[in-house]
Design an enzyme around this catalytic site. Structure first.
Site, PDB file in Angstrom:
ATOM      1  CG  ASP A 479       4.185   2.884  -1.024  1.00  0.00           C
ATOM      2  OD1 ASP A 479       3.525   3.464  -1.899  1.00  0.00           O
ATOM      3  OD2 ASP A 479       3.668   2.144  -0.154  1.00  0.00           O
ATOM      4  CG  ASP A 549      -2.821   0.051  -1.430  1.00  0.00           C
ATOM      5  OD1 ASP A 549      -1.828  -0.637  -1.741  1.00  0.00           O
ATOM      6  OD2 ASP A 549      -2.736   1.146  -0.843  1.00  0.00           O
TER       7      ASP A 549
HETATM    8  C1  GLA Z   1       0.713   1.977   0.493  1.00  0.00           C
HETATM    9  C2  GLA Z   1       0.978   0.726  -0.313  1.00  0.00           C
HETATM   10  C3  GLA Z   1       0.652  -0.484   0.517  1.00  0.00           C
HETATM   11  C4  GLA Z   1       1.495  -0.480   1.774  1.00  0.00           C
HETATM   12  C5  GLA Z   1       1.264   0.815   2.528  1.00  0.00           C
HETATM   13  C6  GLA Z   1       2.228   0.939   3.689  1.00  0.00           C
HETATM   14  O1  GLA Z   1      -0.636   2.155   0.716  1.00  0.00           O
HETATM   15  O2  GLA Z   1       0.260   0.742  -1.509  1.00  0.00           O
HETATM   16  O3  GLA Z   1       0.876  -1.661  -0.227  1.00  0.00           O
HETATM   17  O4  GLA Z   1       2.842  -0.629   1.430  1.00  0.00           O
HETATM   18  O5  GLA Z   1       1.437   1.943   1.707  1.00  0.00           O
HETATM   19  O6  GLA Z   1       2.074   2.114   4.372  1.00  0.00           O
END
Ligand code: GLA
Length: 742
Positions: A479, A549
Site C-alpha cells: 500500500d 477503496d
Molecule cells: C488503504 C487501502 C485499504 C486499506 C487501508 C489500510 O486505504 O486502500 O484497502 O488497506 O489503506 O490502512
C-alpha cells in the site's frame, strides 16, 4: 510485424499486425519527422509528402530564411526547444552557460530483434520473434547531447512502445529539465480527447470532450500517478464509438509524476506528448552520464475504442505483467479491512478464516494494524515487527492456524512510509522526506520515507523479507497512503534535489524487484489508498492492483469501466463487501455485488461471521461462479456494450473466449424504469456463423449455477439484431448470460 528502412526515401516503416507508423529523415540537417500513424500501409509511395516538406516556403534546405516557419509546422518525431518550434517541447536543458535550447538531428539508426530492458524501470518485453526494435540516434551538436529514440513493435498486438535515452557527451555537466518519452504530431481530424479523472473512492471517471485549440493536459505532482488524473489519453474521431472510428491511445508505463498533453496549433495540427512531469524535475548529467526516460505505449485502432482496449489488454497480458500468476486463477481471498479495520486479534481473524474456509474462500489477507503499536492510523509505520499483544503466539502461529483450515495467508505492508510516532522515526528522523527549516506536511499522520537512499531501502526490504520468511505467506498487499510533499532529501546535493521525485519512484521499483526476486512465487497486489497508483508501471510488478477503496457495486461500474478500457479485467482488484456500503451508504443486492466483483479479481472484504443466513448461503454459489468463469474473464477478449457512465441507467459488457466458443455477458440495471419492458443489446466478438446456446446463471442456493434455456441463436443475429434483456424489478439488479457454441 516488421520494421524497414527505405534508403531512397529515407523513411522508416514500423508495422504491427494492422497498423503502420512512418518516420522520415528530412533535409540535409537531418530533421526527424513524423509522416503517418494509422491503418497498415502496403508501401511508402507518396508518404514523405505528408510531412509537408514540399510546401514552399517551408523547406529548410531551399529556404533557410524561413527556417522558423518550417520548424513551427513540421510534424516532428521529437520536438526540440527554443529554436523555432513554438509548440510544446519534448526536451529542455540548462547548460553551464544558462542556455535552454535543444534540437535533435538524425545521426544513425539500428534495427534489431527483441527489445532491450530499460534500466531500473518497468517496461514491456518480448522474445526475439515477438518484438522488433528501431533505435534512432539523434544529436544536438551544439550541446554534444545524444538522444536515442527507441520504438518497439509486437507481432501479436497493435501497439508501439517507445522510450528515450539522453546522454551527455560534452565535457561540461548539463541539467535535463524536461524529457518527454514520446511526441506524436498529426493533422486534426475533428478529434475528441478522452482523459480519466477522479478522487479517492472515485477513481478514473471518464471525460470525453472535443479537442479545441490550445493545450490540454493531465498530470500529477503527487509523486505517484494519483487518484486525480491518469497517465492516459485517447485522441479519437468525434464520431468514434466502441466499434467504429479512429482511436489513438497513449499510456505511460510509470508510477510517479507525469504529464500528458494534447496541443492544437495554428495550422490545426495536433501534438500529443507524454512523459515525466517537467515541473520540479531537474536531472544533472555529468560528462558521459545518461538518463533513461520511461516507456510510453501508443496504439491505433480503426475499430473504435473497443479495438484500443483489446490492444492494451493483449499488450499488458503478454508483454508487461511478469507474475507467475498472470495466466492463473488467483486464490479467492477475504480481506479483513472493512470487516474489522484496526480492531482485530488472532481469535477474530481465525473466526473469519474458519467460516470463510467452509464457504470455499481460499486465502485470508490480514490488512493494516498487525505490527508495532499500530492500534490506529496515527502511528507505527516503519515498525514492521508483529504486535504479539494483538496476535498472541506470533505470526507463524496465526498463519499455521489459517493453513490448517486449508486456507492460504496474505499480509499488508505500507513500506514507503514512516509515522512520526514510531521506533524507526526515533532512530532516523532524517529518513523522512523534508526540507530543512520547513515543517513537513502530514497526511494520515505520516511522512514519506526517502527511499532514494540505499540504506533506507535496504532497511525496509530486510524488515519485509524477515516477516515473509517467518511464516508461510503467499500474498502481499503493498500500500501507499499519502502523496509526496515538501520535497527534500537529506542526502542529495543542492543541484540534485530536482531528482528526488524520480529517484523515489526508482527506489520503490527496486524495492519491489528485490522482494519479488527473494519470493518469486509471491502474489503481489499493489494498492495506494485504493487506486492512486493503478498504472502500467505497477503492473510490471503485480498482476493485480486494488482498484479503489470504494467497494460499492454501482460506483465500481464506472471505476471498472474506465479501468478496463485500458487494463485487462484480471488486473482489477475487486471484492464483495457489506451493505450499507462503507463509502456511499448504498444498499445493493448481494448477487449484484458478486457479479461486479467477478469482472475483476474477485474476493471478499467483510466479516463473514456477521452475514445474514441468506447472504451466507450465497457465498459458496459465488465461489462456484468464480471457478466456472474466471478463466474466461481473465483470458477472454473484452467488449463494452453499454456504459452506465454515459446513459445513467444500465451497464453492459461482455467477454468472449479467444476461440469464440464461450461468452459471458454482464448486464446491470442500475435504475428500474417505468413502462420499459425490455432493452435491446447487441453483442460483439462472436463467431457470425456459429449457433450459441444460452444458459442463465444463478447464484441462488440450492440451484444449479448454469440453467439451460430453450434459446439457441446464431452469432450474427446476436451481434447485428441483438437480444432483448427483460426488465428486472427494482434498482441495482444484475444478470449474467452465458453463451456456449453448439
Ligand atoms: C488503504 C487501502 C485499504 C486499506 C487501508 C489500510 O486505504 O486502500 O484497502 O488497506 O489503506 O490502512
Amino acid at each position: 510485424m516488421g520494421i524497414i528502412f527505405n534508403e531512397k526515401e529515407k523513411l522508416f516503416k514500423l508495422d504491427t499486425p494492422n497498423t503502420s507508423y512512418v518516420i522520415g529523415i528530412v533535409g540535409s540537417d537531418g530533421f526527424l519527422g513524423h509522416a503517418y500513424y494509422g491503418k497498415k500501409l502496403s508501401d511508402l509511395q507518396g508518404v514523405k509528402d505528408l510531412m509537408r516538406i514540399y510546401e514552399a516556403p517551408f523547406t529548410p534546405d531551399t529556404n533557410a530564411r524561413d527556417r522558423l516557419s518550417f520548424l513551427d509546422c513540421f510534424p516532428t518525431e521529437y520536438s526540440g526547444h527554443g529554436v523555432g518550434d513554438y509548440r510544446e517541447s519534448s526536451i529542455r536543458v540548462k547548460t553551464a552557460a544558462g542556455h535552454s535550447a535543444v534540437q535533435p538531428y538524425y545521426v544513425s539508426h539500428e534495427i534489431y530483434k527483441g527489445k532491450r530492458k530499460l534500466e531500473g524501470l518497468p517496461a514491456t518485453f518480448g522474445a526475439e520473434d515477438a518484438v522488433e526494435t528501431l533505435a534512432i540516434t539523434c544529436m544536438d551538436p551544439a550541446l554534444n547531447l545524444q538522444m536515442v529514440l527507441e520504438y518497439s513493435v509486437f507481432a501479436d498486438t497493435d501497439a508501439i512502445a517507445r522510450s528515450v535515452k539522453v546522454t551527455n557527451l560534452d565535457e561540461n555537466a548539463l541539467y535535463l529539465e524536461k524529457v518527454m518519452s514520446g511526441c506524436l504530431d498529426m493533422d486534426n481530424r475533428d478529434f475528441d480527447l478522452i482523459t480519466l479523472h477522479g478522487s479517492w473512492a472515485r477513481e478514473r471517471h471518464m471525460q470525453r470532450l472535443p479537442l479545441g485549440c490550445g493545450k490540454h493536459s493531465v498530470g500529477s505532482l503527487r509523486g505517484e500517478s494519483g487518484h486525480q488524473e491518469h497517465p492516459f489519453m485517447a485522441v479519437l474521431e468525434h464520431t468514434a464509438t466502441q466499434t467504429r472510428g479512429d482511436v489513438y491511445g497513449f499510456h505511460f508505463v510509470y508510477s510517479g509524476n507525469f504529464q500528458a498533453m494534447a496541443e492544437v496549433n495554428q495550422f490545426n495540427q495536433v501534438r500529443v506528448l507524454m512523459g515525466i512531469q517537467p515541473e520540479d524535475f531537474c536531472w544533472k548529467l555529468e560528462k558521459g552520464e545518461s538518463f533513461q526516460a520511461p516507456e510510453m505505449i501508443m496504439t491505433y485502432s480503426a475499430n473504435g475504442i473497443g479495438g484500443m482496449s483489446r490492444s492494451f489488454h493483449e499488450l499488458y497480458r503478454n508483454h508487461l505483467i511478469r507474475s507467475p500468476y498472470k495466466n492463473k486463477k488467483r486464490p479467492i481471498l477475504i480481506n479483513n479491512w472493512e470487516a474489522t479495520y484496526f480492531d482485530f486479534n488472532e481469535e477474530k481473524l481465525l473466526d473469519i478464516a474458519k467460516e470463510a474456509s467452509q464457504m470455499g474462500i481460499e486465502m485470508l489477507v490480514m490488512d493494516d494494524g498487525w505490527f508495532g503499536n499500530r492500534c490506529d492510523d496515527n502511528r507505527a509505520l516503519g515498525d514492521w515487527e508483529v504486535n504479539e499483544d494483538k496476535l498472541k503466539g506470533g505470526l507463524k502461529k496465526l498463519v499455521d492456524g489459517v493453513n490448517a483450515l486449508g486456507m492460504e495467508f496474505g499480509i499488508w505492508f505500507e513500506p514507503e512510509m514512516i509515522s512520526p510516532e514510531s521506533k524507526l522515526y526515533e532512530e532516523h528522523p532524517d529518513w523522512a522526506i523534508a526540507i530543512p527549516g520547513r515543517t513537513p506536511g502530514l497526511a494520515r499522520n505520516q511522512f514519506v520515507l526517502d527511499i532514494s537512499r540505499k540504506e533506507v531501502r535496504d532497511c525496509i526490504v530486510e524488515k519485509i523479507c524477515k516477516v515473509l520468511h517467518s511464516a508461510n505467506i503467499k500474498y502481499v498487499k503493498w500500500d501507499m497512503n499519502r502523496p509526496l510533499s515538501d520535497i527534500g532529501s537529506a542526502c542529495l546535493p543542492a543541484d540534485r534535489q530536482g531528482e528526488l521525485y524520480h529517484r523515489f519512484v526508482l527506489g520503490m521499483y527496486e524495492m519491489q524487484e528485490r522482494m519479488l526476486s527473494e519470493f518469486p512465487d509471491l502474489l503481489l497486489e499493489n494498492c495506494s489508498g485504493g487506486g492512486a497508483r493503478f498504472d502500467p508501471g505497477m503492473l510490471y510488478y503485480s498482476p493485480q492492483i486494488w482498484c479503489s477503496d470504494d467497494t460499492d457495486a454501482i460506483e465500481r461500474l464506472a471505476i471498472q469501466e474506465s479501468t478496463s478500457m485500458i487494463y485487462p479485467l484480471s488486473s482489477m482488484g475487486a471484492h464483495v463487501s457489506v451493505c450499507p456500503n462503507h463509502t456511499v451508504g448504498r444498499n445493493t443486492p448481494f448477487e449484484t455485488r458478486g457479479y461486479v466483483a467477478l469482472a475483476g479479481t474477485f474476493g471478499y472484504e467483510l466479516d463473514v461471521t456477521k452475514l445474514s443466513e441468506e447472504d451466507k448461503a450465497m457465498v459458496p454459489r459465488q465461489v462456484a461462479m468464480y471457478h466456472q468463469f474466471n478463466d474466461l474473464v481473465r483470458e477472454g477478449d473484452y467488449y463494452r456494450i453499454a456504459s452506465y457512465q454515459e446513459n445513467h441507467l444500465y451497464d453492459c459488457f461482455q467477454v468472449v473466449s479467444k476461440d469464440k466458443k464461450e461468452s459471458l455477458v454482464f448486464f446491470v440495471q442500475v435504475l428500474g424504469e417505468p413502462n420499459m419492458h425490455s432493452r435491446n443489446i447487441r453483442l460483439q466478438g462472436l463467431d457470425e456463423n456459429a449457433e450459441y446456446a444460452l444458459w442463465d446463471v444463478t447464484v441462488e442456493p440450492g440451484k444449479e449455477l448454469l440453467q439451460e434455456t430453450e434459446v439457441s441463436v446464431k452469432g450474427d443475429t446476436l451481434m447485428y439484431a441483438g437480444m432483448q434483456v427483460q426488465r428486472m424489478w427494482g434498482d441495482f439488479k444484475a444478470k449474467l448470460f452465458y453463451f456456449k457454441k453448439k
